[in-house]
Design a protein around this motif. Structure first.
Motif, mmCIF file in Angstrom:
data_model
loop_
_atom_site.group_PDB
_atom_site.id
_atom_site.type_symbol
_atom_site.label_atom_id
_atom_site.label_comp_id
_atom_site.label_asym_id
_atom_site.label_seq_id
_atom_site.Cartn_x
_atom_site.Cartn_y
_atom_site.Cartn_z
ATOM 1 N N LEU A 6 0.838 -1.203 0.000
ATOM 2 C CA LEU A 6 0.000 0.000 0.000
ATOM 3 C C LEU A 6 0.873 1.253 0.000
ATOM 4 O O LEU A 6 0.598 2.225 -0.710
ATOM 5 C CB LEU A 6 -0.930 -0.008 1.220
ATOM 6 C CG LEU A 6 -1.780 1.250 1.433
ATOM 7 C CD1 LEU A 6 -2.742 1.494 0.269
ATOM 8 C CD2 LEU A 6 -2.551 1.155 2.749
ATOM 9 N N VAL A 7 1.965 1.210 0.786
ATOM 10 C CA VAL A 7 2.883 2.356 0.838
ATOM 11 C C VAL A 7 3.486 2.613 -0.545
ATOM 12 O O VAL A 7 3.573 3.767 -0.981
ATOM 13 C CB VAL A 7 3.992 2.129 1.894
ATOM 14 C CG1 VAL A 7 5.094 3.173 1.764
ATOM 15 C CG2 VAL A 7 3.402 2.154 3.300
ATOM 16 N N VAL A 8 3.865 1.550 -1.245
ATOM 17 C CA VAL A 8 4.426 1.702 -2.596
ATOM 18 C C VAL A 8 3.401 2.380 -3.511
ATOM 19 O O VAL A 8 3.728 3.314 -4.253
ATOM 20 C CB VAL A 8 4.857 0.330 -3.169
ATOM 21 C CG1 VAL A 8 5.215 0.446 -4.651
ATOM 22 C CG2 VAL A 8 6.035 -0.230 -2.375
ATOM 23 N N GLU A 9 2.138 1.947 -3.421
ATOM 24 C CA GLU A 9 1.077 2.554 -4.248
ATOM 25 C C GLU A 9 0.883 4.030 -3.921
ATOM 26 O O GLU A 9 0.757 4.868 -4.811
ATOM 27 C CB GLU A 9 -0.258 1.829 -4.020
ATOM 28 C CG GLU A 9 -0.339 0.487 -4.711
ATOM 29 C CD GLU A 9 -1.715 -0.158 -4.531
ATOM 30 O OE1 GLU A 9 -2.657 0.537 -4.074
ATOM 31 O OE2 GLU A 9 -1.844 -1.354 -4.839
ATOM 32 N N LEU A 10 0.874 4.339 -2.619
ATOM 33 C CA LEU A 10 0.659 5.734 -2.214
ATOM 34 C C LEU A 10 1.823 6.618 -2.663
ATOM 35 O O LEU A 10 1.628 7.728 -3.152
ATOM 36 C CB LEU A 10 0.470 5.824 -0.694
ATOM 37 C CG LEU A 10 -0.820 5.213 -0.132
ATOM 38 C CD1 LEU A 10 -0.774 5.167 1.397
ATOM 39 C CD2 LEU A 10 -2.053 6.000 -0.584
ATOM 40 N N ARG A 11 3.057 6.106 -2.503
ATOM 41 C CA ARG A 11 4.243 6.905 -2.876
ATOM 42 C C ARG A 11 4.256 7.236 -4.352
ATOM 43 O O ARG A 11 4.762 8.288 -4.764
ATOM 44 C CB ARG A 11 5.529 6.167 -2.502
ATOM 45 C CG ARG A 11 5.756 6.092 -1.011
ATOM 46 C CD ARG A 11 7.138 5.581 -0.693
ATOM 47 N NE ARG A 11 8.160 6.582 -1.009
ATOM 48 C CZ ARG A 11 9.443 6.441 -0.708
ATOM 49 N NH1 ARG A 11 9.858 5.350 -0.091
ATOM 50 N NH2 ARG A 11 10.298 7.379 -1.009
#
Lengths: 81, 151
Positions: free
Chosen positions: A30-35
């Motif tokens: 999820l962090v990768v998607e948000l970044r």
């Protein structure tokens, strides 16, 4: 799912919560998607050692699975008391 | 397990004397009541105010879980945690804990435990405003280290 931000994470991203459509299997995914969204997200998540995460209001880890999860929150280390 | 833990997260001030008296009076057969109160510090006289942010919902759950752990570890008759959020002035009371036990050692240790855990495991964040500037208070390594003493 609902994604919440607190303290300086909220200030850097510029909003307290949002609804995110995601198939990310873990918090880290999820962090990768948000970044990848925008520079403000990329900056807010640039140092994961300075961040904590809660999944459905329980402290969690970066590899915690997100299947069936309703709420994920990102924030700096807590400073109560 | 339902434990006799009273958990309150509120913006309003609290009356330390009244809370301590009511808590002590609600206990039976307890030989010791310990209270701790946290106060907004203004170390160098420049603090305008402190803003305390929290995570409604998770805060109450985290505090209850910490209190339940304390009730498992020590022989407690009851416990009380009050923690404020919102805008606080220097010297305002920010939070209090109280513990009651048959013996003082349990009451003291449980109060220390509640404090150590709520500092690093309850979702509160402090921001200090000084002279038109505001900055988030950093978590201290010592606070994280303190938890190791309990494991």
């Amino acid at each position: 799912m609902d994604v919440l931000y607190f303290a300086w994470v909220r200030e850097r991203i510029g909003l307290p919560r949002e609804t995110v459509q995601t198939g990310a299997p873990t918090v880290a995914d999820l962090v990768v998607e948000l970044r990848a969204r925008e520079a403000r997200y990329d900056m807010a998540f640039s140092d994961l050692t300075a961040l904590r995460v809660a999944v459905d209001q329980e402290l969690a880890e970066w590899n915690t699975p997100l299947a069936g999860v309703r709420e994920v929150a990102f924030f700096p280390p807590m400073t109560g008391g | 397990m339902l434990t006799a833990a009273d958990i309150r997260v509120q913006e309003a001030p609290f009356d330390l004397g009244a809370e301590a008296s009511t808590f002590a009076a609600s206990q039976t057969g307890m030989g010791a009541v310990v209270t701790f109160t946290g106060i907004v510090r203004d170390l160098d006289g420049t603090l305008d105010y402190m803003q305390v942010e929290h995570y409604p919902g998770m805060t109450e759950k985290a505090l209850r879980s910490i209190a339940e752990d304390a009730h498992k570890r020590w022989d407690l008759g009851g416990s009380l945690i009050i923690h404020r959020h919102g805008r606080l002035a220097p010297d305002d009371m920010i939070m209090m804990v109280a513990t009651a036990s048959r013996h003082r050692k349990d009451a003291f240790e449980a109060a220390m435990y509640l404090m150590d855990y709520l500092k690093s495991r309850a979702p509160f964040w402090k921001k200090e405003a000084t002279g038109g500037d505001a900055s988030w208070v950093d978590a201290r390594d010592e606070d994280e280290e303190a938890l190791k003493d309990w494991s």
